[in-house]
Write a protein that holds these residues in place. Structure first.
Motif, PDB file in Angstrom:
ATOM      1  N   UNK A  23      -2.410   3.063 -12.042  1.00 53.50           N
ATOM      2  CA  UNK A  23      -3.298   3.613 -11.028  1.00 53.50           C
ATOM      3  C   UNK A  23      -3.621   2.576  -9.966  1.00 53.50           C
ATOM      4  N   UNK A  24      -3.655   3.010  -8.706  1.00 50.14           N
ATOM      5  CA  UNK A  24      -3.918   2.116  -7.590  1.00 50.14           C
ATOM      6  C   UNK A  24      -5.147   2.575  -6.814  1.00 50.14           C
TER       7      UNK A  24
ATOM      8  N   UNK B  62      -8.523   6.629  -4.415  1.00 51.08           N
ATOM      9  CA  UNK B  62      -7.446   6.438  -5.380  1.00 51.08           C
ATOM     10  C   UNK B  62      -6.125   6.882  -4.763  1.00 51.08           C
ATOM     11  N   UNK B  63      -5.123   6.046  -4.896  1.00 56.77           N
ATOM     12  CA  UNK B  63      -3.834   6.312  -4.264  1.00 56.77           C
ATOM     13  C   UNK B  63      -3.186   7.563  -4.842  1.00 56.77           C
TER      14      UNK B  63
ATOM     15  N   UNK C   7       0.812  -1.221   0.000  1.00 59.21           N
ATOM     16  CA  UNK C   7       0.000   0.000   0.000  1.00 59.21           C
ATOM     17  C   UNK C   7       0.841   1.266   0.000  1.00 59.21           C
ATOM     18  N   UNK C   8       2.112   1.151   0.345  1.00 62.06           N
ATOM     19  CA  UNK C   8       2.966   2.339   0.425  1.00 62.06           C
ATOM     20  C   UNK C   8       3.825   2.561  -0.796  1.00 62.06           C
TER      21      UNK C   8
ATOM     22  N   UNK D  22      -5.019  -2.872  -8.458  1.00 63.71           N
ATOM     23  CA  UNK D  22      -4.809  -2.093  -9.667  1.00 63.71           C
ATOM     24  C   UNK D  22      -6.147  -1.615 -10.214  1.00 63.71           C
ATOM     25  N   UNK D  23      -6.266  -0.321 -10.498  1.00 62.05           N
ATOM     26  CA  UNK D  23      -7.521   0.229 -11.004  1.00 62.05           C
ATOM     27  C   UNK D  23      -7.960  -0.446 -12.299  1.00 62.05           C
TER      28      UNK D  23
END
Length: 388
Positions: free
Chosen positions: A225-226, A280-281, A210-211, A330-331
């Motif tokens: 995109x995450x 969204x990240x 996540x980081x 992953x988006x």
């Protein structure tokens, strides 16, 4: 950087989850790296996403809308069982049930899909079918799917890292990644006392899950995109009728129950109620900080109310605990449930890689990618000759 010390490594692996540990071990054992540093922000290894999940070793059944993901899981499962037998639990009955309404697959489609990927599937025994409400469930199948014990994987990682000569620093985090001359990298590490150390290396492997995008300096972020989700995995003590059983209801807004060997309990997750919050990240929005600030009010009551419509025996289950974690996907795979790995080489930082896997068996996909990379660890003379 004032007060900073400089040390030289062939590689720095950021993140002490299953992927980070496996990559560090691979570099030391398979690729001849003599100096590898593993940096983990928690007090010990495999404590975040590697632990806070369903502990399921997938065999493909879960992904009827993504043949590639399903087939790769089917191929990887026997390898995983062979490589980590001490961590695998197989002594339970795993059932997949197909809902009559709101499912994206029928029973016939599910059987055909299983045949296509080569996964074992047979009608469940009558005693197991009787666990389900027939008005809501079209068919129940017996499948081959296993669970893993994260504590045993952590013990394996600790042992292999030690034998491979990998230096492990827990309670530490990388805050910046910078490029240096001669294709060298610099990572800035903060320990518990917030003192910073600048470390030079030839390669950086960003395995922070996540980081992935939370670094200052020259790090450009990943191109893909995450999506971040705060999720709740409920830990349940099951009644005797469900104790030796795992269940997944397919394929829509349903639920799954799996043995959780690390605690001797079952996980309960629900498509509707497990995700609590999503966004969204983006760089500068630390997902772990957001999780720390989250109130963590359990939704297990709502999970159970829905599950008992399909499996009445769940009323005898007891909620023991809930595992809250950030889940990253992953988006581009939001629509098809595909779970490929993310493996990015950052062109602006030669030798810097970002890796994201969504299932534990994806590790083989990562290692195959690494097999294709031409790594050249620094020699002792090169390390001694580096000056900054």
């Amino acid at each position: 950087m004032e007060g900073a010390r400089t040390a030289d490594f062939d590689a720095v692996v950021i993140g002490g989850g299953f992927y980070g540990c496996s990559i560090a071990i691979y570099l030391a054992r398979q690729r001849g790296f003599k100096r590898v540093l593993l940096v983990e922000r928690e007090a010990s290894l495999l404590q975040r996403a590697s632990y806070h999940n369903q502990a399921r070793v997938h065999n493909g059944y879960h992904y009827p809308r993504s043949f590639t993901t399903a087939y790769r899981s089917r191929i990887n499962l026997p390898r995983f069982v062979q490589d980590w037998p001490e961590a695998i639990r197989q002594d339970f009955t795993k059932l997949y049930a197909i809902a009559r309404r709101n499912s994206k697959v029928t029973a016939a489609q599910f059987q055909r899909f299983c045949r296509d990927i080569g996964a074992s599937v047979v009608p469940a025994a009558l005693e197991h079918k009787r666990l389900f409400e027939p008005r809501l469930i079209e068919e129940v199948f017996l499948v081959q799917e296993y669970a893993f014990d994260t504590t045993r994987l952590a013990a394996w990682a600790q042992r292999e890292l030690g034998e491979g000569g990998v230096e492990v620093r827990c309670n530490s985090r990388v805050v910046a990644i910078n490029g240096l001359p001669s294709q060298q990298q610099q990572v800035v590490v903060q320990g518990q006392g917030l003192a910073s150390e600048a470390i030079t290396c030839r390669y950086v492997f960003n395995c922070t899950y996540s980081g992935l995008n939370q670094f200052a300096g020259d790090f450009p972020g990943v191109r893909s995109g995450l999506k971040q989700e705060i999720t709740e995995m409920a830990l349940m003590r099951m009644p005797d009728t469900l104790e030796g059983i795992g269940v997944t209801v397919m394929d829509g807004p349903f639920f799954s129950m799996m043995p959780f060997p690390a605690r001797g309990l079952h996980t309960l997750s629900h498509v509707r109620y497990t995700p609590h919050l999503h966004w969204n990240d983006q760089a500068g929005l630390d997902p772990y900080a957001r999780l720390d600030e989250y109130a963590r009010a359990s939704r297990v009551d709502r999970m159970i109310r829905d599950v008992e419509r399909y499996i009445p025996a769940i009323q005898g289950a007891v909620h023991v605990d809930s595992l809250f974690e950030v889940k990253t996907v992953l988006l581009k795979n939001e629509g098809d449930d595909g779970r490929p790995i993310l493996f990015e080489k950052h062109q602006g930082l030669p030798g810097c890689y970002s890796v994201l896997g969504s299932k534990i068996d994806n590790i083989y996909d990562v290692l195959e990618q690494l097999d294709g990379e031409a790594f050249t660890p620094a020699s002792r003379q090169e390390r001694q000759g580096i000056e900054y």
